[in-house]
Scaffold this active site. Structure first.
Site, PDB file in Angstrom:
ATOM      1  N   THR A  21       7.728   1.334   2.601  1.00 15.22           N
ATOM      2  CA  THR A  21       7.745   2.696   2.061  1.00 15.22           C
ATOM      3  C   THR A  21       9.044   2.937   1.311  1.00 15.22           C
ATOM      4  OG1 THR A  21       6.370   3.498   3.881  1.00 15.22           O
ATOM      5  CG2 THR A  21       7.591   5.147   2.622  1.00 15.22           C
ATOM      6  N   SER A  41       0.819  -1.216   0.000  1.00 18.08           N
ATOM      7  CA  SER A  41       0.000   0.000   0.000  1.00 18.08           C
ATOM      8  C   SER A  41       0.852   1.265   0.000  1.00 18.08           C
ATOM      9  CB  SER A  41      -0.908   0.013   1.239  1.00 18.08           C
ATOM     10  OG  SER A  41      -0.137  -0.026   2.426  1.00 18.08           O
ATOM     11  N   LYS A  42       2.125   1.140   0.343  1.00  9.76           N
ATOM     12  CA  LYS A  42       3.009   2.303   0.416  1.00  9.76           C
ATOM     13  C   LYS A  42       3.301   2.912  -0.949  1.00  9.76           C
ATOM     14  CE  LYS A  42       3.548   2.227   4.899  1.00  9.76           C
ATOM     15  NZ  LYS A  42       3.034   3.308   5.769  1.00  9.76           N
ATOM     16  N   ASP A  43       3.034   2.179  -2.025  1.00 10.77           N
ATOM     17  CA  ASP A  43       3.163   2.770  -3.366  1.00 10.77           C
ATOM     18  C   ASP A  43       2.309   4.027  -3.471  1.00 10.77           C
ATOM     19  OD1 ASP A  43       4.755   0.652  -4.059  1.00 10.77           O
ATOM     20  OD2 ASP A  43       3.404  -0.170  -5.577  1.00 10.77           O
ATOM     21  N   ALA A  90       4.039   7.004  -1.732  1.00 13.83           N
ATOM     22  CA  ALA A  90       5.309   7.375  -2.374  1.00 13.83           C
ATOM     23  C   ALA A  90       5.068   8.243  -3.605  1.00 13.83           C
ATOM     24  CB  ALA A  90       6.095   6.126  -2.747  1.00 13.83           C
TER      25      ALA A  90
END
Length: 349
Positions: A80, A48-50, A53
């Site tokens: 992340t 989910s950190k895409d 970012a």
């Protein structure tokens, strides 16, 4: 040829988001209600950190803060960092990451593979200790000309990224029928941004946060006080905190439950052999928390529950998916069966 089936993209960044909602069919077969997973491993960076970012970096570009050839610096438990390194590679930036020593070797190796400069920092020190990954990232930022520091724990864009993507996706995918959201809380961006959007659509939706033993978030939510007596070392990555991130909006979270290292690790492995989903440690924590909430009677036949599974199991092959590592932690017997560990860190309090 019909262009509908070409599925062509200029780069990987256009694949971020619009992840599938997948129904759980085995683990929750005896639970009342319906249970779906927001499967974030489908993002190109496998987490989910895409979302944060690309959103934070593109906002910096639009404001003229980030220019070609600049350096992006961040504090990360791994996911992340990978998303930032991937985005930086595609966009042509340098990337320097301060990583917690709790991060799996798989994650650290992946960050280096993506071209990031990695500084591994001890996880069992106070946030203001000069050796902590927070302080190391700040120092590197000060020492590096033409650099930006993402600072996800205290960056409102972290929360905003999920408000404009994850929340609307879940609302549309459930056709507005969602009654409960279950999500882990680390920086708090995922749960807070998603919750904020969903609560605007229907304030009756219950937002259920998952915290770790050894973290201060649950008690802070309940009392408004940071209790340092709550802090001790734990193994789950990307979950819980020893400080209070401003990216967390505690006002939109209705309830927290805490999960143990052992139960979360074993649950991740159970998800793989029951649902066929190869997910990360924090996904195991989210599912374990859902089980505990169900045992408390939170859900009923009318419940439509969405659980966010934030990352992929490939980041943990040397940890929770390694029998050797699991036995070293006291999570498995030599025959591979689960063991009972009565220590504070593993026993539900």
């Amino acid at each position: 040829m019909d262009n509908t089936y070409l599925n062509k993209h200029d780069n990987l960044l256009s694949l971020i988001g619009c992840t599938p909602l997948v129904r759980l069919n085995t683990l929750t077969s005896d639970f009342p209600g319906k249970y779906y997973v927001k499967y974030e491993a489908q993002n190109p960076g496998h987490s989910s950190k895409d979302r944060i970012a690309v959103h934070i970096i593109e906002q910096a570009e639009e404001k003229g803060i980030l220019k070609p050839g600049d350096t992006i610096i961040e504090t990360t438990s791994g996911n992340t960092g990978f998303s930032i390194a991937m985005t930086a590679t595609i966009k042509g930036y340098k990337c320097i990451l301060a990583v917690s020593s709790k991060s799996s070797q798989d994650k650290i190796d992946l960050l280096k593979t993506m071209g990031a400069e990695v500084h591994v920092c001890p996880s069992n020190v106070a946030p203001d200790d000069p050796r902590s990954y927070y302080e190391v990232a700040k120092r590197i930022h000060k020492e590096t000309p033409n650099s930006i520091y993402i600072n996800q724990y205290f960056n409102a864009l972290n929360t905003e990224a999920h408000y404009i993507t994850t929340g609307p996706e879940i609302w549309k995918q459930t056709e507005g029928k969602i009654t409960h959201l279950v999500a882990c809380s680390g920086t708090g961006g995922t749960i807070s941004g998603t919750a904020r959007y969903l609560k605007e659509q229907n304030p009756d939706i219950q937002i259920l946060g998952i915290d770790a033993y050894g973290s201060v978030l649950k008690k802070y939510h309940e009392t408004g006080k940071l209790d340092k007596n709550e802090i001790y070392s734990y193994r789950i990555e990307g979950l819980g905190k020893n400080l209070i991130p401003t990216a967390t909006d505690f006002n939109v979270i209705d309830k927290f439950t805490k999960v143990t290292d052992k139960e979360s690790a074993l649950m991740a492995r159970k998800i793989a052999v029951t649902e066929g989903m190869f997910v990360g440690y924090t996904s195991g924590a989210a599912m374990q928390g859902t089980l505990q909430l169900q045992e408390e009677g939170i859900f009923d036949e009318e419940s439509y529950v969405v659980i966010i599974f934030p990352d992929h199991g490939s980041r943990y092959t040397s940890k929770i998916y390694s029998d050797v590592w699991m036995r070293e932690q006291g999570f498995l017997e030599t025959n591979g069966k689960s063991v009972n560990n009565k220590s504070k860190e593993f026993h539900r309090i």
